[in-house]
Design an enzyme around this catalytic site. Structure first.
Site, PDB file in Angstrom:
ATOM      1  N   CYS A   1       0.829  -1.210   0.000  1.00 35.36           N
ATOM      2  CA  CYS A   1       0.000   0.000   0.000  1.00 35.36           C
ATOM      3  C   CYS A   1       0.869   1.268   0.000  1.00 35.36           C
ATOM      4  O   CYS A   1       1.438   1.617  -1.031  1.00 35.36           O
ATOM      5  CB  CYS A   1      -0.978  -0.034   1.167  1.00 35.36           C
ATOM      6  SG  CYS A   1      -2.282   1.177   1.046  1.00 35.36           S
TER       7      CYS A   1
ATOM      8  N   HIS B   1      -3.291  -5.537   1.797  1.00 29.84           N
ATOM      9  CA  HIS B   1      -2.653  -5.797   3.095  1.00 29.84           C
ATOM     10  C   HIS B   1      -2.738  -7.256   3.533  1.00 29.84           C
ATOM     11  O   HIS B   1      -3.572  -7.591   4.381  1.00 29.84           O
ATOM     12  CB  HIS B   1      -3.317  -4.925   4.162  1.00 29.84           C
ATOM     13  CG  HIS B   1      -3.164  -3.471   3.934  1.00 29.84           C
ATOM     14  ND1 HIS B   1      -2.004  -2.800   4.192  1.00 29.84           N
ATOM     15  CD2 HIS B   1      -4.029  -2.550   3.435  1.00 29.84           C
ATOM     16  CE1 HIS B   1      -2.146  -1.519   3.884  1.00 29.84           C
ATOM     17  NE2 HIS B   1      -3.364  -1.344   3.412  1.00 29.84           N
TER      18      HIS B   1
ATOM     19  N   GLU C   1      -0.919  -8.596   5.583  1.00 23.25           N
ATOM     20  CA  GLU C   1      -0.561  -8.634   7.010  1.00 23.25           C
ATOM     21  C   GLU C   1      -1.792  -8.479   7.912  1.00 23.25           C
ATOM     22  O   GLU C   1      -1.711  -8.746   9.107  1.00 23.25           O
ATOM     23  CB  GLU C   1       0.493  -7.558   7.331  1.00 23.25           C
ATOM     24  CG  GLU C   1      -0.005  -6.125   7.442  1.00 23.25           C
ATOM     25  CD  GLU C   1      -0.250  -5.439   6.099  1.00 23.25           C
ATOM     26  OE1 GLU C   1      -0.154  -6.118   5.055  1.00 23.25           O
ATOM     27  OE2 GLU C   1      -0.568  -4.236   6.099  1.00 23.25           O
TER      28      GLU C   1
END
Lengths: 293, 191
Positions: free
Chosen positions: B78, B170, B172
């Protein structure tokens, strides 16, 4: 493709972590904040110190101001709605603001109920003084929490009290055997499932920022060291002598909160800090932190 | 092997946890000296203008660029993707400029347009990736040396050029560590 999921709402708060969100009242201030390294701005008609001084009923900002600020910067823009005022929230959502703060800084519109934030696509942040309050707000759909502190005072003592309370309660919860968790949830008036999740994680299930009285780089670093994920600065920047310099210093202090040498460097020559207010000089019925249920 | 996670601002904790879950030693990178000890670097999501200014102010920009030219692998998510791009549409903000692409910020819209979706990417196997896009950028155009790994509605959201990997979303924030394991292999190959 799904929009407005809790993961998407709480995810934006994750991206704001380690950053500083600054109150601004004009497009010019918004640009100063962005230039200083703010990770988001809060669009307001008046900063909390001025709201406190003005008295009367404080409401959502004029949409014109919010839109102008949204047009001035590329970073996320937040705006405040009154506690329980779900129509103000719908208006802000329709403007396209990135986060709504259901805020005790404004005069509450409902003396019993908060906004049902689960029903919105836009994420919400809410203030909390303790773990029970934080988990009640998350239960209603808040995707981010902040300490309440005492807004508009430039006095960090209440924000410290609130983060110490939340972190202390989490430490107690983490040490409890499972069969005592339901009674703990009942005592703090929080949803059991969220209490269990907090125990498992050892922290709040969403991001938790500091707010309400942060005026200096050292204040920001103190709140980070006490366990906050990031910093809201309300009146502390644009009520000070040199807003651009102070804003940049607080941004650096929020990243390098564990490095006293950096903190000393960025704290130099910042000019006048905002004038602070001693909490005991504020009558109990004028303390904003008492708003919210 | 040790991987650094740039920890100036943003979701660095989530990257650290995911990499540690893959059995990798992780260092949080806040100063130029921290870059010396790492074999690879993750640039997390966050606010790209904030992170970019701090990269310059704290002497990290040149340091990371020189390590990258020596072959250090970098993964940007991002904001990290924006900071790695050569061109950022309509912006002069500071950047590393290591990836030959033109990136558009907030390309899918504001927060209310943020979304999650399943991405089918042959490189990462048959199971789809659950991709979380938050005020996300995308790559508008890419140079010949850039390998496009995935796109959404024709917009590039995963790309790789040599030792540089980027995703507009994302991983994560999910439990799926396939992209992180792919990056760990890139770091191993460059060591």
């Amino acid at each position: 493709m799904e929009q407005g999921t809790f993961l998407v709402k709480a995810g934006l708060a994750e991206m704001l972590k380690g950053g500083v969100i600054m109150d601004v009242t004009t497009p010019e201030q918004a640009k100063i904040a962005e230039e200083a390294g703010a990770c988001a701005v809060m669009a307001l008609e008046r900063v909390p110190a001025d709201i406190r001084a003005a008295g009367g009923v404080a409401r959502m900002a004029d949409p014109t101001i919010v839109e102008k600020i949204m047009g001035a910067v590329t970073i996320p823009v937040m705006a405040k709605a009154r506690i329980g005022h779900f129509v103000e929230a719908r208006i802000l959502e329709s403007l396209g603001v990135d986060y709504i703060d259901e805020s005790e800084v404004l005069t509450p519109a409902d003396d019993k109920f908060h906004i049902n934030k689960n029903e919105f696509k836009v994420p919400f942040v809410c203030g909390a003084k303790n773990l029970g309050e934080a988990l009640r707000r998350i239960g209603e759909g808040a995707a981010m929490i902040r300490t309440k502190g005492e807004p508009g005072t430039g006095n960090v003592v209440e924000a410290v009290k609130h983060i110490r309370m939340v972190m202390g309660e989490i430490r107690v919860l983490a040490s409890l055997p499972d069969d005592e968790v339901a009674a703990f949830a009942k005592n703090i008036a929080a949803p059991l499932e969220l209490v269990k999740e907090t125990k498992k994680l050892g922290r709040l299930p969403v991001v938790n920022f500091a707010a309400g009285g942060i005026a200096t780089p050292a204040d920001a670093a103190l709140m980070m060291q006490l366990g906050c994920d990031g910093i809201f600065v309300g009146s502390g920047i644009f009520k000070s002598g040199d807003p651009a310099k102070r804003a940049k210093a607080i941004v650096a202090a929020t990243t390098y909160y564990n490095d006293p040498k950096v903190l000393a460097e960025v704290s130099k020559d910042l000019g006048e800090a905002m004038v602070g207010i001693e909490i005991s000089n504020i009558p109990a019925n004028e303390r904003m932190q008492e708003r919210g249920w | 092997m040790r991987i650094g996670v740039l920890a100036l601002q943003g979701a660095f904790r989530e990257h650290r946890l995911m990499l540690e879950g893959c059995g990798v030693e992780v260092t949080e990178v806040r100063k130029a000296v921290d870059v010396d000890g790492v074999d690879g670097l993750v640039i997390p999501g966050g606010e790209s203008t904030t992170i970019g200014k701090m990269l310059v102010d704290w002497g990290l920009m040149d340091k990371i660029k020189s390590r990258a030219t020596e072959g250090m692998a970098i993964y940007g998510t991002c904001a990290g993707m924006i900071l790695l791009a050569k061109e950022i549409v309509g912006s002069q903000q500071p950047r590393l400029g290591l990836l030959d692409v033109s990136v558009r910020r907030n390309a899918f819209g504001r927060q209310r347009e943020s979304f999650e979706a399943d991405l089918y990417v042959p490189e990462f196997g048959e199971q789809p990736l659950r991709a979380v896009f938050i005020r996300a950028p995308y790559i508008e155009s890419a140079g010949a040396a850039v390998k496009v790994l995935a796109a959404v509605d024709g917009h590039i959201v995963i790309a790789r050029q040599g030792k540089i990997l980027v995703t507009a979303f994302h991983p994560e924030l999910t439990q799926d560590d396939r992209i992180h394991r792919y990056f760990i292999d890139m770091v191993k190959d460059s060591a």
